[in-house]
Enzyme design. Structure first.
Site, PDB file in Angstrom:
ATOM      1  N   ASP A  77       0.413  -1.182   0.313  1.00  0.00           N
ATOM      2  CA  ASP A  77       0.503  -0.045  -0.103  1.00  0.00           C
ATOM      3  C   ASP A  77       1.219   1.600  -0.407  1.00  0.00           C
ATOM      4  O   ASP A  77       2.232   1.813   0.434  1.00  0.00           O
ATOM      5  CB  ASP A  77      -1.126   0.078   1.160  1.00  0.00           C
ATOM      6  CG  ASP A  77      -0.171   0.117   2.338  1.00  0.00           C
ATOM      7  OD1 ASP A  77       0.672  -0.764   2.213  1.00  0.00           O
ATOM      8  OD2 ASP A  77      -0.595   0.582   3.580  1.00  0.00           O
ATOM      9  N   GLU A 134      -1.258  -2.102   4.784  1.00  0.00           N
ATOM     10  CA  GLU A 134       0.254  -1.892   6.034  1.00  0.00           C
ATOM     11  C   GLU A 134      -0.443  -0.618   6.666  1.00  0.00           C
ATOM     12  O   GLU A 134      -0.299  -0.573   7.909  1.00  0.00           O
ATOM     13  CB  GLU A 134       1.882  -2.316   5.761  1.00  0.00           C
ATOM     14  CG  GLU A 134       2.636  -2.258   6.896  1.00  0.00           C
ATOM     15  CD  GLU A 134       2.881  -1.250   7.475  1.00  0.00           C
ATOM     16  OE1 GLU A 134       3.005  -1.372   8.628  1.00  0.00           O
ATOM     17  OE2 GLU A 134       3.157  -0.334   7.041  1.00  0.00           O
TER      18      GLU A 134
HETATM   19 NI    NI Z   1       6.281   0.624   5.173  1.00  0.00          NI
END
Ligand code: NI
Length: 385
Positions: A77, A134
Site C-alpha cells: 500500500d 500496512e
Molecule cells: Ni512502511
C-alpha cells in the site's frame, strides 16, 4: 558486499516494476492494480497466484521437493500524501504516493520470486505473501484472520523494511523487539457550556482538558519505569468555536507506543485514572476510549539468527541498532508464527535523503538487488538443499 549475480541481472527489470508501481500508488485495501500486477508477474514466473485474501492480498506458492515452508512478506500500500518530488515516475494519482517504499518492497519480492522460480536452489516451499494496507489499517491482521496460515501453512515468516536512516549495504537485525506497539486514545471531557463572561455558571471542559494534557505527561515520567521505553503523545485537541462561549465538551486524542503488553496495560490504566481524577477535580465527566491497534513487533530467536546469517551474505549486519517507536502490522504475523523482521539500509550517500512518509521520499533503486538477494539468500539458507 556481493548480491546474488543472477539477481543483479534483474536490477533493471526490478527498477522498471518499482517505478511503474510508484507512478500508480494505491492506499489501504484499494491495491487492485498492484495486486493484478503482482499476480500477473508471479504467473509469468510459473508461480500460481491466489488473489483476494485480506481483500487485495496475493499469495504465491513455489515448491521444490519436501522440506520446510517459509513465508516472505511484502506490503503493497501507498499513503495519502501528495508527492512533492519531481522524479519522472512521480505519482499519477493526486494525493497518494509511495512514501514508505512499499513499491520497492513489492519489486524486490517479485525479483526474488523470479530468481527462485528459475534457480530452484532449495528444497521446500516458499510462500510469497503480498499484503494490503500496512499503514494504519492492519492488512496483515486481516490476512491472518481470513486464514493465511491455515490455507497456506508455513513454519516461519519473514519481513523486511527499507530504512533510509541506515546506509545502503547495511542491514539492522534485532533480537527481540524491533518496532513498538501502536495504541490510540481519545478522551471526551464533558462539562457544561455557558457564557464566556460568566464562567462560574458553567463547568469549563477546556480548562480541565488543558490540565489533563499536562497531567498526562506524568504517566511516562512518574508512573512507568525509567528503564522501560514508552511514548505518550497527545496529538489533538478539539472543542469550542467562538470567542464568548464556553463549550459543552472537548475531545483530546493521542497515541501510546511501547514494547510489551504489560506496560501497555499499565499505561492504559494510568490514562483512565488521570482522566477520571482531573475531571472529578473540576466537577465534570470524562470518557476514555483506548484502542489497541498494532502489537509490538517481536522477532524470534532462532529465526533472527537465520535472518542475520542470510543478511550477512549480501550486506554488513548491525546487531545493536536501537528499536523504533514506530509500529508495523507484521507484528500480527509474528504473534502466530516464529519469524524475523529486518531493516535494510536504503540511505543515499550525499544529496537529498528524505525519510519515510516524507512527501519527497523516493525508494532508492540501488538497493533493489540487495533486498531481493536477501530474500534469495534467506530461502537458500533455511531451505538448504
Ligand atoms: Ni512502511
Amino acid at each position: 558486499m556481493p548480491v546474488i549475480s543472477a539477481i543483479a541481472g534483474l536490477s533493471d527489470e526490478m527498477m522498471a516494476w518499482r517505478r511503474d508501481l510508484h507512478a500508480h500508488p494505491e492506499t489501504a485495501f484499494e491495491e487492485h492494480r498492484t495486486a493484478a500486477f503482482v499476480a500477473d508477474h508471479l504467473h509469468a514466473f510459473g508461480i500460481e497466484p491466489h488473489n483476494g485474501l485480506g481483500g487485495t492480498g496475493v499469495v504465491g506458492t513455489l515448491r521444490t521437493g519436501e522440506g520446510p515452508v517459509i513465508g516472505l512478506r511484502a506490503d503493497m500500500d501507498a499513503l495519502p500524501i501528495a508527492e512533492e518530488g519531481d522524479v519522472p515516475h512521480r505519482s499519477r494519482r493526486p494525493g497518494k504516493m509511495h512514501a514508505c517504499g512499499h513499491d520497492g518492497h513489492v519489486a524486490m519480492l517479485l525479483g526474488a520470486a523470479k530468481y527462485l522460480a528459475g534457480s530452484r536452489n532449495f528444497t521446500g516451499t516458499v510462500r510469497f505473501v503480498f499484503q494490503p494496507a500496512e499503514e494504519l489499517e492492519g492488512g496483515a491482521k486481516r490476512m491472518v484472520e481470513e486464514g493465511l496460515f491455515e490455507r497456506f501453512p508455513m513454519d516461519s515468516v519473514y519481513g523486511l523494511h527499507n530504512w533510509p536512516a541506515l546506509p545502503a549495504g547495511v542491514f539492522a537485525v534485532h533480537q527481540g523487539a524491533v518496532m513498538a506497539s501502536c495504541d490510540t486514545f481519545e478522551i471526551l471531557v464533558e462539562g457544561r457550556g455557558g457564557h464566556g463572561a460568566m464562567p462560574h455558571l458553567a463547568s469549563d471542559p477546556l480548562v480541565a482538558a488543558a490540565e489533563l494534557i499536562t497531567a498526562l505527561q506524568t504517566v511516562v515520567s512518574r508512573r512507568t519505569s525509567p528503564l522501560e521505553s514508552v511514548v505518550l503523545s497527545v496529538t489533538g485537541i478539539e472543542g469550542g468555536d467562538s470567542f464568548n462561549v464556553i463549550p459543552e465538551r472537548v475531545r483530546l486524542r493521542g497515541t501510546v507506543r511501547a514494547f510489551g503488553d504489560q506496560i501497555r496495560d499499565q499505561v492504559e490504566g494510568h490514562i483512565r485514572r488521570v482522566a477520571g481524577g482531573v475531571a472529578a477535580a473540576h466537577g465534570i465527566d470524562s470518557e476514555v476510549t483506548y484502542e489497541r491497534r498494532y502489537p509490538p513487533t517481536v522477532n524470534h530467536e532462532a529465526e533472527t539468527a537465520l535472518a542475520a546469517a542470510a543478511a550477512a551474505k549480501v550486506a554488513s549486519v548491525e546487531h545493536n541498532h536501537a528499536p523504533s517507536t514506530g509500529a508495523e502490522d507484521f507484528a500480527f504475523m509474528l504473534l502466530r508464527k516464529p519469524g524475523c523482521y529486518v531493516w535494510m539500509g536504503s540511505g543515499r550517500e550525499g544529496g537529498e535523503n528524505p525519510g519515510l512518509h516524507n512527501a519527497r521520499y523516493d525508494f532508492n533503486d540501488t538497493v533493489l538487488a540487495t533486498g531481493a538477494s536477501y530474500w534469495g539468500a534467506l530461502t537458500e539458507t533455511i531451505l538448504r538443499r
